[in-house]
Design a protein around this motif. Structure first.
Motif, PDB file in Angstrom:
ATOM      1  N   UNK A   7       0.815  -1.229   0.000  1.00 34.80           N
ATOM      2  CA  UNK A   7       0.000   0.000   0.000  1.00 34.80           C
ATOM      3  C   UNK A   7       0.841   1.269   0.000  1.00 34.80           C
ATOM      4  N   UNK A   8       1.929   1.269   0.792  1.00 40.18           N
ATOM      5  CA  UNK A   8       2.740   2.501   0.786  1.00 40.18           C
ATOM      6  C   UNK A   8       3.431   2.675  -0.561  1.00 40.18           C
ATOM      7  N   UNK A   9       3.763   1.569  -1.192  1.00 40.49           N
ATOM      8  CA  UNK A   9       4.393   1.680  -2.509  1.00 40.49           C
ATOM      9  C   UNK A   9       3.393   2.275  -3.501  1.00 40.49           C
ATOM     10  N   UNK A  10       2.157   1.800  -3.396  1.00 40.08           N
ATOM     11  CA  UNK A  10       1.127   2.297  -4.301  1.00 40.08           C
ATOM     12  C   UNK A  10       0.890   3.798  -4.086  1.00 40.08           C
ATOM     13  N   UNK A  11       0.902   4.191  -2.811  1.00 42.25           N
ATOM     14  CA  UNK A  11       0.690   5.605  -2.489  1.00 42.25           C
ATOM     15  C   UNK A  11       1.776   6.465  -3.146  1.00 42.25           C
ATOM     16  N   UNK A  53      12.489   6.919  -3.867  1.00 37.07           N
ATOM     17  CA  UNK A  53      11.258   6.757  -3.094  1.00 37.07           C
ATOM     18  C   UNK A  53      11.469   6.076  -1.756  1.00 37.07           C
ATOM     19  N   UNK A  54      12.721   5.694  -1.448  1.00 38.79           N
ATOM     20  CA  UNK A  54      12.970   4.846  -0.280  1.00 38.79           C
ATOM     21  C   UNK A  54      12.312   5.322   1.013  1.00 38.79           C
ATOM     22  N   UNK A  55      12.575   6.557   1.425  1.00 40.94           N
ATOM     23  CA  UNK A  55      12.009   6.956   2.727  1.00 40.94           C
ATOM     24  C   UNK A  55      10.489   7.041   2.675  1.00 40.94           C
ATOM     25  N   UNK A  56       9.958   7.359   1.487  1.00 38.96           N
ATOM     26  CA  UNK A  56       8.506   7.503   1.367  1.00 38.96           C
ATOM     27  C   UNK A  56       7.801   6.150   1.365  1.00 38.96           C
ATOM     28  N   UNK A  57       8.588   5.108   1.135  1.00 45.33           N
ATOM     29  CA  UNK A  57       7.979   3.783   1.109  1.00 45.33           C
ATOM     30  C   UNK A  57       8.306   2.964   2.353  1.00 45.33           C
ATOM     31  N   UNK A  58       9.118   3.524   3.253  1.00 47.21           N
ATOM     32  CA  UNK A  58       9.444   2.787   4.473  1.00 47.21           C
ATOM     33  C   UNK A  58       8.868   3.470   5.714  1.00 47.21           C
ATOM     34  N   UNK A  98      11.973  -3.538  15.837  1.00 47.91           N
ATOM     35  CA  UNK A  98      11.332  -4.128  14.648  1.00 47.91           C
ATOM     36  C   UNK A  98      11.735  -5.566  14.361  1.00 47.91           C
ATOM     37  N   UNK A  99      12.748  -6.047  15.067  1.00 45.18           N
ATOM     38  CA  UNK A  99      13.169  -7.419  14.792  1.00 45.18           C
ATOM     39  C   UNK A  99      14.279  -7.506  13.773  1.00 45.18           C
ATOM     40  N   UNK A 100      14.346  -6.565  12.855  1.00 44.85           N
ATOM     41  CA  UNK A 100      15.401  -6.635  11.839  1.00 44.85           C
ATOM     42  C   UNK A 100      16.496  -5.605  12.104  1.00 44.85           C
ATOM     43  N   UNK A 101      16.526  -5.109  13.335  1.00 44.46           N
ATOM     44  CA  UNK A 101      17.516  -4.083  13.664  1.00 44.46           C
ATOM     45  C   UNK A 101      18.942  -4.543  13.369  1.00 44.46           C
ATOM     46  N   UNK A 109      16.405  -1.076   9.072  1.00 43.31           N
ATOM     47  CA  UNK A 109      15.701  -2.181   9.727  1.00 43.31           C
ATOM     48  C   UNK A 109      14.281  -2.351   9.184  1.00 43.31           C
ATOM     49  N   UNK A 110      13.619  -1.235   8.877  1.00 43.64           N
ATOM     50  CA  UNK A 110      12.265  -1.317   8.320  1.00 43.64           C
ATOM     51  C   UNK A 110      12.274  -1.965   6.950  1.00 43.64           C
ATOM     52  N   UNK A 111      13.310  -1.622   6.173  1.00 46.06           N
ATOM     53  CA  UNK A 111      13.427  -2.204   4.835  1.00 46.06           C
ATOM     54  C   UNK A 111      13.487  -3.721   4.939  1.00 46.06           C
ATOM     55  N   UNK A 112      14.338  -4.212   5.871  1.00 43.97           N
ATOM     56  CA  UNK A 112      14.492  -5.664   5.986  1.00 43.97           C
ATOM     57  C   UNK A 112      13.263  -6.307   6.637  1.00 43.97           C
ATOM     58  N   UNK A 113      12.719  -5.652   7.645  1.00 40.27           N
ATOM     59  CA  UNK A 113      11.574  -6.231   8.341  1.00 40.27           C
ATOM     60  C   UNK A 113      10.383  -6.401   7.396  1.00 40.27           C
ATOM     61  N   UNK A 114      10.276  -5.533   6.403  1.00 41.76           N
ATOM     62  CA  UNK A 114       9.135  -5.605   5.496  1.00 41.76           C
ATOM     63  C   UNK A 114       9.492  -6.171   4.126  1.00 41.76           C
TER      64      UNK A 114
END
Ligand code: TRP
Length: 452
Positions: free
Chosen positions: A138-142, A293-298, A201-204, A279-284
């Motif tokens: 969804x964030x990617x679509x946004x 677009x990286x920060x806008x999608x994480x 987040x678990x992927x820290x 960490x968000x990138x890996x967790x998701x």
């Protein structure tokens, strides 16, 4: 002391005010938007390490030099360079350096304003609860929807440029000093909150590993150039922005100490942003090399799931907008100061001209994300082309010239007078500015050209 004459455009009210403005210039989209995405594109740790080395060995000495030249010349970069060239009895064509800087600032602002516009659009998405409970798709679509819409992007780009020009019209002091004093610490706090969320987040560990364990097989000459260029970009070096701010600096302020503070704060913000994002990138299971677009999608994922996420989301994008604003002001200030000095036009008019031209180029940048995305030169769309041309070529070249001028052209007693450093400190600076910084830039250029 010799001629530490005040500037005709006025002076900062204190050393602290200069620090705030210069930090405001340095800390911006470069730290929070660009650093994470180019780190992702260039494989992480090794790239980060090269970037940090460039900040320390090239960025800091050149920042000292640039502030020093500004304070001694006391005018727009073009006229400062001409005055100092005359003082040093060297070729007046050193003034061209100011020209290149002015053009670079102009080209950067054209796309900078578009990206700042994205941040503004996200303030509203956050405000209307758009991040709540979202998943990666969804964030990617946004984000993709925003990219696909020239109208929305042009709207926000126009608003951002308009606000920037309003501030510049009033002169860089006053409001700017006050704004940065509160906004910078606030930005810092929000980043720490995001880092805390990332830790949970678990992927820290994966994120930290990606950022800080260097694997040099992942980088090549082009990545080194990008890291070096980014050291200039993030510290606002190589185009006269810091020079023009330095020209409003009162005499007898320690330039070196000031520089350490600015570079330290700037680096801290970039690293915090990286630690919050990866960490968000890996967790998701997102793609590290997503690009602009990286920060806008994480980050919306974090805001959509953390407690208090609505508030923090809104605040974050508001602060990102302000961070961009305090940077964009310094991108256009050299052009405005020059128009005022040389074309004898009022500050207001100078702003309207410079701002309108820059806005026009920005509209073309918006199209490069949608209707003109297929139009490429050297395999780069207009946004990528402008970014490469400025950050990777013009800024390092400008920095190289500043280093050569400060280290080799200027009388070294003058440098000593301006810097007022203890002998060893001065020698260290001299060594870096005369040999290390110019050689490093030169060698990286040769590598990229394939000559070495
Ligand atoms: N340093 C700013 C950032 O990181 C951008 C910027 C402002 C800049 N002024 C500059 C970059 C002058 C190069 C030159 O976002």
């Amino acid at each position: 002391m010799t001629d530490k004459t005040p500037s005709i455009h006025g002076e900062w009210s204190s050393r602290f005010a200069f620090i705030l403005a210069a930090t405001g210039s340095a800390v911006g989209l470069g730290n929070i938007w660009k650093f994470p995405y180019i780190t992702g594109q260039n494989g992480g740790g090794a790239f980060v390490m090269v970037y940090l080395i460039c900040v320390a060995a090239i960025g800091i000495p050149i920042m000292i030099a640039e502030i020093m030249l500004g304070r001694r010349g006391r005018q727009s970069p073009i006229n400062t360079m001409q005055t100092l060239a005359a003082e040093a009895r060297v070729d007046p064509r050193w003034g061209y350096l100011g020209w290149m800087g002015m053009i670079a600032g102009f080209l950067i602002l054209a796309y900078y304003s578009v990206i700042a516009g994205w941040a503004m659009a996200y303030i509203f998405k956050a405000f209307f609860g758009g991040f709540f409970g979202t998943d990666g798709g969804e964030v990617k679509e946004m984000f993709d929807n925003l990219m696909a819409s020239p109208i929305q992007q042009i709207f926000w780009h126009t608003v951002f440029m308009f606000i920037t020009m309003q501030v510049v019209m009033r002169g860089v002091k006053g409001g700017l000093e006050k704004a940065v004093r509160f906004l910078m610490p606030a930005l810092f706090v929000i980043l720490i909150i995001l880092v805390a969320y990332a830790m949970a987040s678990g992927s820290y560990p994966q994120g930290i590993h990606f950022l800080f364990s260097p694997d040099f097989s992942k980088i090549n000459a082009d990545a080194v150039l990008t890291a070096m260029g980014h050291a200039f970009f993030t510290l606002s070096l190589g185009m006269g922005a810091i020079m023009v701010y330095g020209s409003y600096l009162p005499g007898h302020v320690s330039i070196a100490k000031t520089t350490f503070f600015i570079a330290g704060a700037d680096t801290a913000v970039a690293l915090l942003a990286g630690i919050a994002i990866f960490p968000l990138v890996f967790a998701n299971q997102l793609e590290v090399a997503t690009g602009p677009g990286l920060i806008f999608q994480t980050l919306p994922l974090a805001f959509g799931h953390m407690s208090g996420g609505w508030l923090f989301g809104v605040l974050f994008f508001v602060l990102l907008f302000f961070a961009a604003l305090t940077s964009s002001i310094s991108l256009i200030e050299p052009a405005v100061a020059w128009l005022v000095e040389n074309k004898n036009i009022a500050r207001q008019k100078a702003c309207v001209w410079a701002g309108t031209a820059c806005w026009g180029l920005g509209v073309a940048v918006v199209f490069s994300f949608n209707i003109w995305s297929g139009f490429k030169i050297f395999d780069k769309n207009l946004f990528e082309l402008l970014d490469y041309l400025t950050a990777n070529l013009m800024l390092p070249l400008g920095g190289l010239c500043i280093a050569v001028f400060a280290g080799w052209m200027m009388k070294q007693v003058h440098a000593e007078q301006e810097l007022e450093l203890p002998a060893q400190g001065f020698q260290a600076w001299q060594f870096l500015i005369k040999y290390v910084a110019p050689a490093a830039v030169f060698i990286v250029f040769l590598h990229v050209l394939g000559v070495l």
